[in-house]
Scaffold this motif. Structure first.
Motif, PDB file in Angstrom:
ATOM      1  N   TYR A 103       0.844  -1.187   0.000  1.00  0.00           N
ATOM      2  CA  TYR A 103       0.000   0.000   0.000  1.00  0.00           C
ATOM      3  C   TYR A 103       0.884   1.243   0.000  1.00  0.00           C
ATOM      4  CZ  TYR A 103      -4.378  -2.500   0.862  1.00  0.00           C
ATOM      5  OH  TYR A 103      -5.475  -3.300   0.736  1.00  0.00           O
ATOM      6  N   LEU A 104       0.543   2.202  -0.859  1.00  0.00           N
ATOM      7  CA  LEU A 104       1.210   3.501  -0.854  1.00  0.00           C
ATOM      8  C   LEU A 104       0.334   4.438  -0.029  1.00  0.00           C
ATOM      9  CD1 LEU A 104       2.306   3.803  -4.596  1.00  0.00           C
ATOM     10  CD2 LEU A 104       3.476   2.678  -2.680  1.00  0.00           C
ATOM     11  N   ARG A 105       0.772   4.708   1.184  1.00  0.00           N
ATOM     12  CA  ARG A 105      -0.040   5.513   2.096  1.00  0.00           C
ATOM     13  C   ARG A 105       0.592   6.890   2.283  1.00  0.00           C
ATOM     14  NH1 ARG A 105      -3.762   1.874   3.944  1.00  0.00           N
ATOM     15  NH2 ARG A 105      -3.084  -0.278   4.338  1.00  0.00           N
ATOM     16  N   ARG A 106      -0.261   7.825   2.664  1.00  0.00           N
ATOM     17  CA  ARG A 106       0.162   9.219   2.919  1.00  0.00           C
ATOM     18  C   ARG A 106       0.910   9.792   1.713  1.00  0.00           C
ATOM     19  NH1 ARG A 106      -3.377   7.718   5.784  1.00  0.00           N
ATOM     20  NH2 ARG A 106      -3.268   7.664   8.074  1.00  0.00           N
ATOM     21  N   PHE A 107       0.415   9.450   0.527  1.00  0.00           N
ATOM     22  CA  PHE A 107       1.018   9.940  -0.713  1.00  0.00           C
ATOM     23  C   PHE A 107       0.743  11.438  -0.813  1.00  0.00           C
ATOM     24  CE2 PHE A 107       1.627  10.706  -5.158  1.00  0.00           C
ATOM     25  CZ  PHE A 107       2.487   9.720  -5.626  1.00  0.00           C
ATOM     26  N   ALA A 108       1.799  12.253  -0.798  1.00  0.00           N
ATOM     27  CA  ALA A 108       1.618  13.697  -0.702  1.00  0.00           C
ATOM     28  C   ALA A 108       2.664  14.444  -1.514  1.00  0.00           C
ATOM     29  CB  ALA A 108       1.700  14.130   0.770  1.00  0.00           C
ATOM     30  N   VAL A 109       2.217  15.516  -2.172  1.00  0.00           N
ATOM     31  CA  VAL A 109       3.107  16.437  -2.896  1.00  0.00           C
ATOM     32  C   VAL A 109       2.719  17.858  -2.496  1.00  0.00           C
ATOM     33  CG1 VAL A 109       3.893  17.270  -5.146  1.00  0.00           C
ATOM     34  CG2 VAL A 109       3.333  14.843  -4.839  1.00  0.00           C
ATOM     35  N   THR A 152      -0.984  -0.915  -4.189  1.00  0.00           N
ATOM     36  CA  THR A 152      -2.371  -0.573  -3.907  1.00  0.00           C
ATOM     37  C   THR A 152      -2.438   0.815  -3.286  1.00  0.00           C
ATOM     38  OG1 THR A 152      -2.897  -2.909  -3.503  1.00  0.00           O
ATOM     39  CG2 THR A 152      -4.483  -1.288  -2.702  1.00  0.00           C
ATOM     40  N   VAL A 153      -3.455   1.580  -3.659  1.00  0.00           N
ATOM     41  CA  VAL A 153      -3.682   2.895  -3.068  1.00  0.00           C
ATOM     42  C   VAL A 153      -5.149   3.018  -2.677  1.00  0.00           C
ATOM     43  CG1 VAL A 153      -1.837   4.014  -4.362  1.00  0.00           C
ATOM     44  CG2 VAL A 153      -4.160   3.986  -5.299  1.00  0.00           C
ATOM     45  N   ILE A 154      -5.425   3.931  -1.766  1.00  0.00           N
ATOM     46  CA  ILE A 154      -6.785   4.274  -1.376  1.00  0.00           C
ATOM     47  C   ILE A 154      -7.031   5.727  -1.769  1.00  0.00           C
ATOM     48  CG2 ILE A 154      -8.466   4.434   0.488  1.00  0.00           C
ATOM     49  CD1 ILE A 154      -7.540   1.612   0.026  1.00  0.00           C
ATOM     50  N   ALA A 155      -8.044   5.981  -2.575  1.00  0.00           N
ATOM     51  CA  ALA A 155      -8.398   7.337  -2.989  1.00  0.00           C
ATOM     52  C   ALA A 155      -9.815   7.656  -2.519  1.00  0.00           C
ATOM     53  CB  ALA A 155      -8.297   7.478  -4.503  1.00  0.00           C
ATOM     54  N   ARG A 156     -10.123   8.941  -2.470  1.00  0.00           N
ATOM     55  CA  ARG A 156     -11.442   9.376  -2.025  1.00  0.00           C
ATOM     56  C   ARG A 156     -12.360   9.652  -3.210  1.00  0.00           C
ATOM     57  NH1 ARG A 156     -11.774  10.966   3.639  1.00  0.00           N
ATOM     58  NH2 ARG A 156     -13.856  11.757   3.066  1.00  0.00           N
ATOM     59  N   GLU A 157     -13.618   9.246  -3.075  1.00  0.00           N
ATOM     60  CA  GLU A 157     -14.606   9.492  -4.125  1.00  0.00           C
ATOM     61  C   GLU A 157     -14.769  10.982  -4.416  1.00  0.00           C
ATOM     62  OE1 GLU A 157     -17.814   5.880  -3.455  1.00  0.00           O
ATOM     63  OE2 GLU A 157     -17.889   7.645  -2.131  1.00  0.00           O
ATOM     64  N   GLU A 158     -14.611  11.812  -3.378  1.00  0.00           N
ATOM     65  CA  GLU A 158     -14.838  13.248  -3.538  1.00  0.00           C
ATOM     66  C   GLU A 158     -13.713  13.950  -4.307  1.00  0.00           C
ATOM     67  OE1 GLU A 158     -15.614  12.405   0.942  1.00  0.00           O
ATOM     68  OE2 GLU A 158     -14.455  11.530  -0.711  1.00  0.00           O
ATOM     69  N   VAL A 162      -8.355  10.287  -8.347  1.00  0.00           N
ATOM     70  CA  VAL A 162      -8.661   8.951  -8.878  1.00  0.00           C
ATOM     71  C   VAL A 162      -8.162   8.837 -10.313  1.00  0.00           C
ATOM     72  CG1 VAL A 162     -10.521   7.343  -9.464  1.00  0.00           C
ATOM     73  CG2 VAL A 162     -10.648   8.687  -7.343  1.00  0.00           C
ATOM     74  N   ARG A 163      -8.385   9.899 -11.081  1.00  0.00           N
ATOM     75  CA  ARG A 163      -7.949   9.890 -12.472  1.00  0.00           C
ATOM     76  C   ARG A 163      -6.421   9.786 -12.569  1.00  0.00           C
ATOM     77  NH1 ARG A 163      -8.784   8.263 -17.443  1.00  0.00           N
ATOM     78  NH2 ARG A 163      -7.956   9.680 -19.019  1.00  0.00           N
ATOM     79  N   PHE A 164      -5.712  10.446 -11.665  1.00  0.00           N
ATOM     80  CA  PHE A 164      -4.251  10.336 -11.662  1.00  0.00           C
ATOM     81  C   PHE A 164      -3.828   8.881 -11.499  1.00  0.00           C
ATOM     82  CE2 PHE A 164      -0.508   9.701  -8.984  1.00  0.00           C
ATOM     83  CZ  PHE A 164       0.475  10.219  -9.804  1.00  0.00           C
ATOM     84  N   ALA A 216     -11.993  -2.350  -5.339  1.00  0.00           N
ATOM     85  CA  ALA A 216     -12.988  -2.364  -4.262  1.00  0.00           C
ATOM     86  C   ALA A 216     -13.425  -0.940  -3.981  1.00  0.00           C
ATOM     87  CB  ALA A 216     -12.431  -3.002  -2.989  1.00  0.00           C
ATOM     88  N   ARG A 217     -14.638  -0.809  -3.459  1.00  0.00           N
ATOM     89  CA  ARG A 217     -15.153   0.515  -3.108  1.00  0.00           C
ATOM     90  C   ARG A 217     -15.956   0.388  -1.819  1.00  0.00           C
ATOM     91  NH1 ARG A 217     -16.979   5.394  -6.451  1.00  0.00           N
ATOM     92  NH2 ARG A 217     -15.775   4.352  -8.087  1.00  0.00           N
ATOM     93  N   HIS A 218     -15.527   1.131  -0.819  1.00  0.00           N
ATOM     94  CA  HIS A 218     -16.221   1.224   0.461  1.00  0.00           C
ATOM     95  C   HIS A 218     -16.367   2.709   0.758  1.00  0.00           C
ATOM     96  CE1 HIS A 218     -15.512  -3.087   0.935  1.00  0.00           C
ATOM     97  NE2 HIS A 218     -14.236  -2.864   0.667  1.00  0.00           N
ATOM     98  N   SER A 219     -17.457   3.276   0.284  1.00  0.00           N
ATOM     99  CA  SER A 219     -17.653   4.721   0.322  1.00  0.00           C
ATOM    100  C   SER A 219     -17.271   5.317   1.677  1.00  0.00           C
ATOM    101  CB  SER A 219     -19.121   5.046   0.020  1.00  0.00           C
ATOM    102  OG  SER A 219     -19.312   6.431  -0.096  1.00  0.00           O
ATOM    103  N   PRO A 220     -16.443   6.402   1.669  1.00  0.00           N
ATOM    104  CA  PRO A 220     -16.015   7.191   0.503  1.00  0.00           C
ATOM    105  C   PRO A 220     -14.688   6.749  -0.104  1.00  0.00           C
ATOM    106  CG  PRO A 220     -15.362   8.316   2.498  1.00  0.00           C
ATOM    107  CD  PRO A 220     -16.066   7.052   2.942  1.00  0.00           C
ATOM    108  N   ASP A 221     -14.190   5.564   0.284  1.00  0.00           N
ATOM    109  CA  ASP A 221     -12.873   5.131  -0.172  1.00  0.00           C
ATOM    110  C   ASP A 221     -12.970   4.250  -1.416  1.00  0.00           C
ATOM    111  OD1 ASP A 221     -11.587   6.416   1.937  1.00  0.00           O
ATOM    112  OD2 ASP A 221     -11.798   4.678   3.258  1.00  0.00           O
TER     113      ASP A 221
END
Length: 330
Positions: free
Chosen positions: A85-91, A119-125, A130-132, A142-147
């Motif tokens: 998992y790639l977590r806390r992915f930030a720029v 694997t990454v977790i993105a937000r629906e909002e 997500v497109r990136f 998988a989708r578990h709103s909002p993730d």
């Protein structure tokens, strides 16, 4: 602690880090996540402390990206089973849209050698985020709103192709790695560039005849003019969909032995398993949405996934030389 492992990707340098870099990682995470629109529930990243980041980094470490020696991007690598998992992915906001995130993904692919996928977790909002990830070869699993959970197999080789001529060139270079009996399963929407790619393959293989869409003839055979394998170009969309697609191809009475040819099957998803144990699954997608297009630029992203032992020794550097790629095959 930091390892000496670094990646120099143009103007961006990405290095592997450990718990001692928690203050740097936290600073980047807080600035990047703090600049996002308010979310409900809020991003958990905003609750991180130096201690929690250090704990996360103690397992498998993370990456820090720098431009001109200034840290501008960070992520934490969190192995779970066969995935990372790639977590806390930030720029940092001022460094976004300058290739930093692309460089971090490419470095993560290399750093996760030995695992099956990322694997990454993105937000629906945040559809732009997500497109990136989709543009980097990740697909929703998988989708578990909002993730939204997205995954990219590490064996997938992702190449960005700006122009049709470069799509043809990519096919030509891939042809140098092919041999008799190889199967390529090619998918992509209408106009994605499947035929242009196959034209490049034909040029690289040195076959006779113009390579065009096989839509109206189901299959075409292009004999070699250089003593190599023929090119068999198939439109799987028009096959009968039976339980034995190999037998359906044989029933076409092609003037070619598939074991002595390179076979390209368009619209072949769902049929490949019955054709060969080893194959290349090639997916061509538009890299930009309609509202992202600038002038006449309509680049493509080509995702090449090798399946089976045949592809272990392929020289991918010879395939995508001078083209922009987002990670090597493992």
């Amino acid at each position: 602690m930091s390892t000496p492992l670094t990646w120099d990707l143009g103007l961006v340098t990405v290095r592997r880090v450990g718990p001692e870099e928690a203050p740097t990682v936290l600073d980047i995470v807080q600035e990047a996540f703090g600049a996002r629109p308010p979310l409900d529930p809020p991003a958990a990243a905003l609750q991180e402390t130096e201690e929690t980041i250090a704990t996360r980094l103690s397992s498998y470490g993370g990456l820090v990206a720098s431009v001109d020696d200034r840290p501008v991007g960070a992520l934490v690598m969190d192995p779970v089973g066969h995935t990372v998992y790639l977590r806390r992915f930030a720029v940092r906001p001022e460094a976004q849209q300058h290739g930093v995130a692309h460089a971090m993904v490419a470095a993560a692919v290399e750093a996760a050698d030995g695992f099956a996928d990322l694997t990454v977790i993105a937000r629906e909002e945040l559809p732009h985020n997500v497109r990136f990830w989709e543009k980097q070869g990740f697909h929703e699993v998988a989708r578990h709103s909002p993730d939204i959970e997205l995954r990219r197999p590490l064996r997938t080789h992702v190449v960005e192709v700006p122009q049709p001529d470069e799509m043809r060139e990519l096919g030509e270079r891939l042809a140098t790695q092919l041999r008799a009996g190889d199967l390529l399963v090619l998918t992509g929407e209408l106009g994605a560039g499947k035929t242009t790619f196959t034209q490049g393959l034909g040029t690289g293989l040195g076959v006779r005849g113009a390579v065009t869409s096989p839509t109206f003839v189901i299959a075409r055979v292009h004999p070699s003019e250089v003593g190599g394998p023929a090119l068999v170009h198939v439109d799987a969309y028009r096959l009968g969909g039976g339980s034995d697609p190999r037998a359906e191809l044989d029933d076409l009475d092609l003037d070619a032995d598939l074991d002595a040819a390179v076979t390209v099957v368009e619209w072949g998803e769902g049929l490949a398993e019955g054709l060969a144990e080893s194959r290349l699954e090639i997916r061509i997608v538009r890299a930009l949405t309609v509202d992202e297009l600038i002038d006449d630029r309509d680049p493509r992203r080509v995702e090449i996934t090798p399946v089976g032992p045949r592809w272990h020794d392929v020289d991918w550097s010879a395939v995508d030389a001078d083209l922009h790629h987002e990670g090597a095959t493992h």
